[in-house]
Motif scaffolding. Structure first.
Motif, mmCIF file in Angstrom:
data_model
loop_
_atom_site.group_PDB
_atom_site.id
_atom_site.type_symbol
_atom_site.label_atom_id
_atom_site.label_comp_id
_atom_site.label_asym_id
_atom_site.label_seq_id
_atom_site.Cartn_x
_atom_site.Cartn_y
_atom_site.Cartn_z
ATOM 1 N N LYS A 38 46.857 36.312 42.644
ATOM 2 C CA LYS A 38 47.138 36.581 41.471
ATOM 3 C C LYS A 38 45.576 36.273 40.585
ATOM 4 N N PRO A 39 45.056 37.214 40.488
ATOM 5 C CA PRO A 39 43.593 36.985 39.976
ATOM 6 C C PRO A 39 43.885 37.125 38.069
ATOM 7 N N ASN A 40 43.028 36.501 37.526
ATOM 8 C CA ASN A 40 43.102 36.894 35.820
ATOM 9 C C ASN A 40 41.686 36.489 35.694
ATOM 10 N N ALA A 41 41.445 36.775 34.535
ATOM 11 C CA ALA A 41 39.909 36.889 34.008
ATOM 12 C C ALA A 41 39.359 35.596 34.020
ATOM 13 N N ILE A 42 40.084 34.686 33.805
ATOM 14 C CA ILE A 42 39.607 33.047 33.805
ATOM 15 C C ILE A 42 39.431 32.602 35.046
ATOM 16 N N LYS A 43 40.338 33.154 35.971
ATOM 17 C CA LYS A 43 40.339 32.582 37.437
ATOM 18 C C LYS A 43 39.013 33.101 37.872
ATOM 19 N N ASN A 44 38.695 34.414 37.701
ATOM 20 C CA ASN A 44 37.517 35.053 38.190
ATOM 21 C C ASN A 44 36.194 34.680 37.506
ATOM 22 N N ALA A 45 36.187 33.751 36.460
ATOM 23 C CA ALA A 45 35.077 33.353 35.877
ATOM 24 C C ALA A 45 34.089 32.538 36.859
ATOM 25 N N ILE A 46 32.865 32.525 36.367
ATOM 26 C CA ILE A 46 31.893 31.978 37.292
ATOM 27 C C ILE A 46 31.981 30.503 37.378
ATOM 28 N N TYR A 47 31.980 29.946 36.431
ATOM 29 C CA TYR A 47 31.872 28.437 36.131
ATOM 30 C C TYR A 47 33.241 27.949 36.413
ATOM 31 N N GLU A 48 33.432 26.722 36.958
ATOM 32 C CA GLU A 48 34.730 26.088 37.314
ATOM 33 C C GLU A 48 34.984 24.740 36.864
ATOM 34 N N CYS A 49 34.379 24.243 35.868
ATOM 35 C CA CYS A 49 34.509 22.924 35.493
ATOM 36 C C CYS A 49 35.368 23.041 33.863
ATOM 37 N N GLY A 50 36.054 24.057 33.765
ATOM 38 C CA GLY A 50 36.946 23.936 32.552
ATOM 39 C C GLY A 50 36.173 24.479 31.376
ATOM 40 N N LEU A 51 34.926 24.416 31.336
ATOM 41 C CA LEU A 51 33.993 25.145 30.389
ATOM 42 C C LEU A 51 33.773 26.414 30.471
ATOM 43 N N GLU A 52 33.688 27.179 29.323
ATOM 44 C CA GLU A 52 33.184 28.527 29.367
ATOM 45 C C GLU A 52 31.491 28.505 29.772
ATOM 46 N N PRO B 69 38.959 23.575 41.031
ATOM 47 C CA PRO B 69 40.280 24.069 40.881
ATOM 48 C C PRO B 69 40.378 25.122 41.741
ATOM 49 N N ARG B 70 39.666 25.987 42.229
ATOM 50 C CA ARG B 70 39.824 27.077 43.167
ATOM 51 C C ARG B 70 40.537 26.931 44.393
ATOM 52 N N GLN B 88 40.238 22.938 27.899
ATOM 53 C CA GLN B 88 39.806 22.716 29.352
ATOM 54 C C GLN B 88 40.848 22.589 30.383
ATOM 55 N N ARG B 91 42.639 25.745 30.752
ATOM 56 C CA ARG B 91 41.350 26.689 31.574
ATOM 57 C C ARG B 91 41.630 26.253 33.189
ATOM 58 N N LEU B 92 41.179 25.187 33.143
ATOM 59 C CA LEU B 92 41.435 24.648 34.695
ATOM 60 C C LEU B 92 42.529 25.021 35.315
ATOM 61 N N ASN B 94 44.309 27.522 34.540
ATOM 62 C CA ASN B 94 44.282 29.281 34.908
ATOM 63 C C ASN B 94 43.391 29.237 36.216
ATOM 64 N N GLN B 95 42.365 28.737 36.393
ATOM 65 C CA GLN B 95 41.434 28.539 37.603
ATOM 66 C C GLN B 95 42.009 28.342 38.952
ATOM 67 N N SER B 176 50.455 35.099 35.016
ATOM 68 C CA SER B 176 49.512 34.114 35.987
ATOM 69 C C SER B 176 48.541 33.619 35.001
ATOM 70 N N GLU B 177 48.146 34.345 33.934
ATOM 71 C CA GLU B 177 47.243 33.650 32.802
ATOM 72 C C GLU B 177 47.904 32.890 31.689
#
Lengths: 123, 210
Positions: A38-52, B69-70, B88, B91-92, B94-95, B176-177
């Motif tokens: 179930k991908p989405n744009a935020i999930k596919n983002a590079i950074y994964e610390c909650g920040l953009e 989170p992945r 944040q 966003r987490l 969502n990830q 999902s988002e």
């Protein structure tokens, strides 16, 4: 073919290859068949610390840095060659001393050139 | 359910064990929940204590706190969510990988708690993301977190894999988002996600944030 002395080695090689690739294949098959994607744009983002993420990952460095690398090499390589030269100095002939003198003078010339170019002064 | 519970017990007495794909699937899921390594405030201390030897969350298969989170499928909201932190958190969420679950731990995560009157405190994370289990307390003891975890396990166990009640990850059309709020002039914009927060509207931003 079976009479070749390398035949058993080839069999072992294939077995080793299968041993390595089978888990990878199983993992890919498992992910493709079972995992709920179930991908989405935020999930596919590079950074994964909650920040953009901001800016570009392809940061450029100044190419002038190579000058420092070259000047470092002058001293570094010189020292590497000078140490065995000094250790064996008493047993060396004229030709060896001249060769070493040419080498050291070439490097010294490089340093003098860099000095004259103003590379050694920085604010 | 293919086999009635009573019949299953009766068959078990005779040495015959029956199961369904649904049961095995959910048994695997509920015993391998990986929480996100993510603490917000003082409740996080209790969460850490829960994972340590005395309370030992590993008994429930959930000791593997993931720093990314992945790799996580449970988010324990442990503490006060400030309005600066809320985007944040969303966003987490969502990830995180599907199927994902949320435990709102403590009074702050549920409603803002003792800091509810604060201008900078979000009054409950369920304004933006769906929460599966709420734990009251300030902070809740580790036993309470374990109880919440067992409640979540029971919830996972009861989820059917087909039909309208199936979990979100098996429903291709499901959302999902979840929209990430942004910092507005007086409050987060929007002040709540209407799809997960159907309760009366929060006071309009700028008038009275209390």
């Amino acid at each position: 073919m079976a009479s070749s002395p390398y035949f058993s080695l080839a069999i072992l090689f294939l077995a080793a290859l299968g041993f390595g690739l089978a888990p990878l294949g199983l993992a890919v098959a498992w992910a493709k068949l079972v995992s709920p994607a179930k991908p989405n744009a935020i999930k596919n983002a590079i950074y994964e610390c909650g920040l953009e993420s901001k800016g570009d990952a392809w940061v450029q460095f100044r190419s002038a840095y190579y000058l420092y690398a070259i000047i470092f090499l002058i001293f570094d390589v010189e020292a590497v060659f000078l140490v065995p030269f000094a250790v064996a100095f008493t047993g060396l002939g004229i030709s060896a001393c001249v060769a070493m003198l040419v080498f050291v003078l070439l490097l010294a010339e490089g340093l003098a050139w860099a000095w004259a170019k103003g590379v050694l002064t920085w604010a | 359910m293919a086999v009635e519970d009573k019949l299953k017990i009766e068959l078990g007495k005779q040495g015959v064990f029956v199961t369904t794909v649904n049961e095995i699937y959910n048994w695997g899921r509920k015993n391998s929940v990986w929480p996100l390594q993510f603490g917000l405030a003082c409740c996080a201390i209790e969460m850490i204590a829960t994972t340590m030897a005395r309370y030992d969350l590993a008994r429930f298969g959930a000791e593997v706190f993931r720093p990314s989170p992945r790799q996580a499928d449970l988010m324990i909201i442990s503490g006060t969510i400030t309005k600066k932190m809320a985007p944040q958190v969303v966003r987490l969420y969502n990830q995180m990988a599907e199927p994902r679950y949320v435990i709102a731990m403590g009074a702050c995560a549920i409603s803002g708690g003792p800091f509810k009157q604060g201008y900078n405190v979000l009054k409950g994370i369920d304004r933006y993301i769906p929460v599966d289990v709420h734990i009251p307390g300030c902070p809740p003891r580790p036993e309470a977190l374990i109880h919440a975890f067992m409640t979540l396990q029971a919830k996972i166990d009861a989820q059917p894999l087909t039909g309208t009640e199936r979990p979100r990850h098996l429903d291709a059309a499901a959302m999902s988002e979840f929209p990430v709020p942004t910092q507005g002039a007086h409050d987060l914009e929007p002040p709540a996600n209407r799809l997960v927060w159907p309760l009366p509207a929060p006071v309009a931003s700028g008038e009275n944030c209390g």
